[in-house]
Design an enzyme around this catalytic site. Structure first.
Site, mmCIF file in Angstrom:
data_model
loop_
_atom_site.group_PDB
_atom_site.id
_atom_site.type_symbol
_atom_site.label_atom_id
_atom_site.label_comp_id
_atom_site.label_asym_id
_atom_site.label_seq_id
_atom_site.Cartn_x
_atom_site.Cartn_y
_atom_site.Cartn_z
ATOM 1 N NE ARG A 61 -2.197 0.893 3.819
ATOM 2 C CZ ARG A 61 -2.909 1.385 4.817
ATOM 3 N NH1 ARG A 61 -4.221 1.361 4.754
ATOM 4 N NH2 ARG A 61 -2.344 1.862 5.887
ATOM 5 C CB THR B 174 -2.177 7.232 -3.017
ATOM 6 O OG1 THR B 174 -1.533 5.943 -3.120
ATOM 7 C CG2 THR B 174 -1.277 8.278 -3.649
HETATM 8 O O1 LIG Z 1 -6.689 -2.663 3.332
HETATM 9 P P1 LIG Z 1 -5.522 -1.835 2.889
HETATM 10 O O2 LIG Z 1 -5.734 -0.368 3.146
HETATM 11 O O3 LIG Z 1 -5.154 -2.103 1.466
HETATM 12 O O4 LIG Z 1 -4.287 -2.198 3.818
HETATM 13 C C1 LIG Z 1 -3.987 -3.482 4.206
HETATM 14 C C2 LIG Z 1 -2.632 -3.891 3.716
HETATM 15 O O5 LIG Z 1 -1.619 -3.119 4.371
HETATM 16 C C3 LIG Z 1 -0.669 -3.993 4.965
HETATM 17 O O6 LIG Z 1 0.353 -4.304 4.088
HETATM 18 P P2 LIG Z 1 1.486 -3.213 3.672
HETATM 19 O O7 LIG Z 1 1.051 -2.452 2.470
HETATM 20 O O8 LIG Z 1 1.837 -2.415 4.877
HETATM 21 O O9 LIG Z 1 2.691 -4.122 3.208
HETATM 22 P P3 LIG Z 1 3.645 -5.043 4.114
HETATM 23 O O10 LIG Z 1 2.885 -6.292 4.386
HETATM 24 O O11 LIG Z 1 4.831 -5.252 3.243
HETATM 25 O O12 LIG Z 1 3.978 -4.290 5.372
HETATM 26 C C4 LIG Z 1 -1.486 -5.220 5.272
HETATM 27 O O13 LIG Z 1 -0.706 -6.349 5.510
HETATM 28 C C5 LIG Z 1 -2.391 -5.334 4.073
HETATM 29 O O14 LIG Z 1 -1.796 -6.019 2.988
HETATM 30 O O1 LIG Z 2 -3.644 -0.602 10.635
HETATM 31 C C1 LIG Z 2 -3.060 -1.033 9.618
HETATM 32 C C2 LIG Z 2 -3.505 -0.737 8.312
HETATM 33 C C3 LIG Z 2 -2.855 -1.265 7.244
HETATM 34 N N1 LIG Z 2 -1.788 -2.054 7.450
HETATM 35 C C4 LIG Z 2 -1.345 -2.362 8.684
HETATM 36 O O2 LIG Z 2 -0.357 -3.096 8.835
HETATM 37 N N2 LIG Z 2 -1.984 -1.830 9.746
#
Ligand SMILES: O=P(O)(O)OC[C@H]1O[C@H](OP(=O)(O)OP(=O)(O)O)[C@H](O)[C@@H]1O
Ligand SMILES: O=c1cc[nH]c(=O)[nH]1
Ligand SMILES: [Mg+2]
Length: 212
Positions: A103, A107
């Site tokens: 994510r 944005t």
């Molecule tokens: O519902 P959303 O708003 O899309 O957010 C959720 C996403 O954010 C986190 O991943 P992150 O993008 O932080 O990647 P990571 O697992 O590499 O930390 C989490 O593990 C989900 O995949």
């Molecule tokens: O609260 C949150 C939202 C998105 N991703 C995370 O890891 N934590």
């Protein structure tokens, strides 16, 4: 999307320690694994099975076994990796495919940076695992991707979910006709301006693997 909150005192107990900011990474990883085992039990209630005839030392009997093709488990990297071991322990014969998604912190839109999945998912039951469903952008994109490849039954397993995210996934996937289920440990209060789940547990990936 069918939503099931796995109500169990052990889940609530483990989630409390997971949320606590004093919990260190090794403990966070262990609690995540333990929670997945409990959630996976709930999530696999409708796993596909077929009749299987066996003989016990006493008599012939009819049992069941997992149908083929075996289910596909899809952890969403990075944080979803922390749930893989617990899920595979319950479904040792499942195959595992990977989706790397991240994510954008500003944005809040998800991008896919890695993809290692079978090309053809026709007739496959898929279990998508990711600890957090926040805005829902990541999960909606992942599920659409699996359905476009042929998956015809999808269960997402998350530790926490935000109400806004559940609604957003529902809206984003309203054109799909495949059954979609969400099994989650808890539905929290809301999302804050940064897109974090409140009260939540912070950044699941960072708490599992450290800040990168
Ligand atoms: O519902 P959303 O708003 O899309 O957010 C959720 C996403 O954010 C986190 O991943 P992150 O993008 O932080 O990647 P990571 O697992 O590499 O930390 C989490 O593990 C989900 O995949
Ligand atoms: O609260 C949150 C939202 C998105 N991703 C995370 O890891 N934590
Ligand atoms: Mg993260």
């Amino acid at each position: 999307m069918r939503v099931e909150v796995a109500n169990h005192p052990l889940i609530a107990h483990k989630l409390t320690y997971l949320r606590d900011k004093r919990t260190d990474s090794p403990t966070f990883r262990r609690l995540t694994e333990e929670l997945v085992t409990l959630l996976a039990y709930e999530a696999t209630r409708d796993v596909r099975v077929e009749p299987f005839a066996i003989e016990t030392p006493v008599a012939a009997t009819q049992g069941i076994k997992l149908s083929s093709p075996k289910p596909l488990i899809v952890p969403i990297l990075r944080a979803g990796l922390g749930m893989l071991e617990g899920m595979v322990r319950l479904l040792p014969s499942a195959e595992v495919g990977f989706l790397g998604m991240q994510r954008n912190e500003e944005t809040l839109e998800a991008i896919t940076y890695a993809n290692r999945l079978p090309d053809d998912l026709s007739g496959r039951q898929c279990y998508v695992i990711d600890p957090m469903l926040a805005t829902g952008g990541t999960l909606a994109m992942a599920i659409r991707y699996l359905v476009e490849r042929g998956a015809d039954d999808i269960t997402a397993v998350t530790l926490l979910a935000a109400p806004e995210g559940i609604e957003a996934v529902d809206r984003a996937l309203s054109d799909l006709s495949v059954p979609i289920t969400l099994v989650t440990g808890a539905i929290d209060e809301h999302l804050n301006e940064q897109g974090y789940i409140v009260p939540g547990l912070g950044d699941a990936g960072d708490r599992l693997y450290g800040v990168v």
